[in-house]
Design a protein around this motif. Sequence first.
Motif, PDB file in Angstrom:
ATOM      1  N   GLY A  17      41.730  39.948  47.523  1.00  0.00           N
ATOM      2  CA  GLY A  17      41.583  41.400  47.498  1.00  0.00           C
ATOM      3  C   GLY A  17      42.535  42.018  46.501  1.00  0.00           C
ATOM      4  N   LEU A  20      44.827  48.582  46.529  1.00  0.00           N
ATOM      5  CA  LEU A  20      44.463  49.899  46.012  1.00  0.00           C
ATOM      6  C   LEU A  20      45.646  50.842  46.027  1.00  0.00           C
ATOM      7  N   TRP A  36      46.640  49.112  51.427  1.00  0.00           N
ATOM      8  CA  TRP A  36      45.195  49.315  51.495  1.00  0.00           C
ATOM      9  C   TRP A  36      44.600  48.428  50.415  1.00  0.00           C
ATOM     10  N   ASP A  38      41.161  46.372  48.645  1.00  0.00           N
ATOM     11  CA  ASP A  38      39.718  46.284  48.419  1.00  0.00           C
ATOM     12  C   ASP A  38      39.304  44.820  48.467  1.00  0.00           C
ATOM     13  N   GLY A  44      34.651  45.566  52.010  1.00  0.00           N
ATOM     14  CA  GLY A  44      35.190  46.902  51.764  1.00  0.00           C
ATOM     15  C   GLY A  44      36.698  46.954  51.830  1.00  0.00           C
ATOM     16  N   GLU A  45      37.211  48.148  52.072  1.00  0.00           N
ATOM     17  CA  GLU A  45      38.652  48.385  52.109  1.00  0.00           C
ATOM     18  C   GLU A  45      39.189  48.138  53.512  1.00  0.00           C
TER      19      GLU A  45
END
Length: 112
Positions: A17, A20, A36, A38, A44-45
């Motif tokens: 990931g 973000l 956080w 992605d 998704g997040e």
Amino acid sequence: MAEIMFDDFLKVDIRAGRVLRAEPFPEARKPAIKLWVDFGPEIGEKKTSAQLTAHYTPDSLAGRMVMGVVNFPPRQIGPFMSEFLVLGVADPDGGIVLLAPDQEVQPGERMQ
């Protein structure tokens, strides 16, 4: 440590990931950072907190690739709901060093 079967290993969904954003987590009992991340269009997040302050600042984490377990149930950590487990290993002093791909990969790619 007990041996496991390959099918047991496949139950753990470890994905790449991209961070973000990251923020300090002053409410945590031990110094921590909120992340956080992605994990691509399929997942998704997701957000988590981790005790990464020995080697990282929130500003140094944005845009960075990480590896995380995305199929654990959410866990409440103080006022923050953690949705995945970011992976790292301890240095000789106990500070956590993040695990990450050493080449560019797409967010959401599963560890093989």
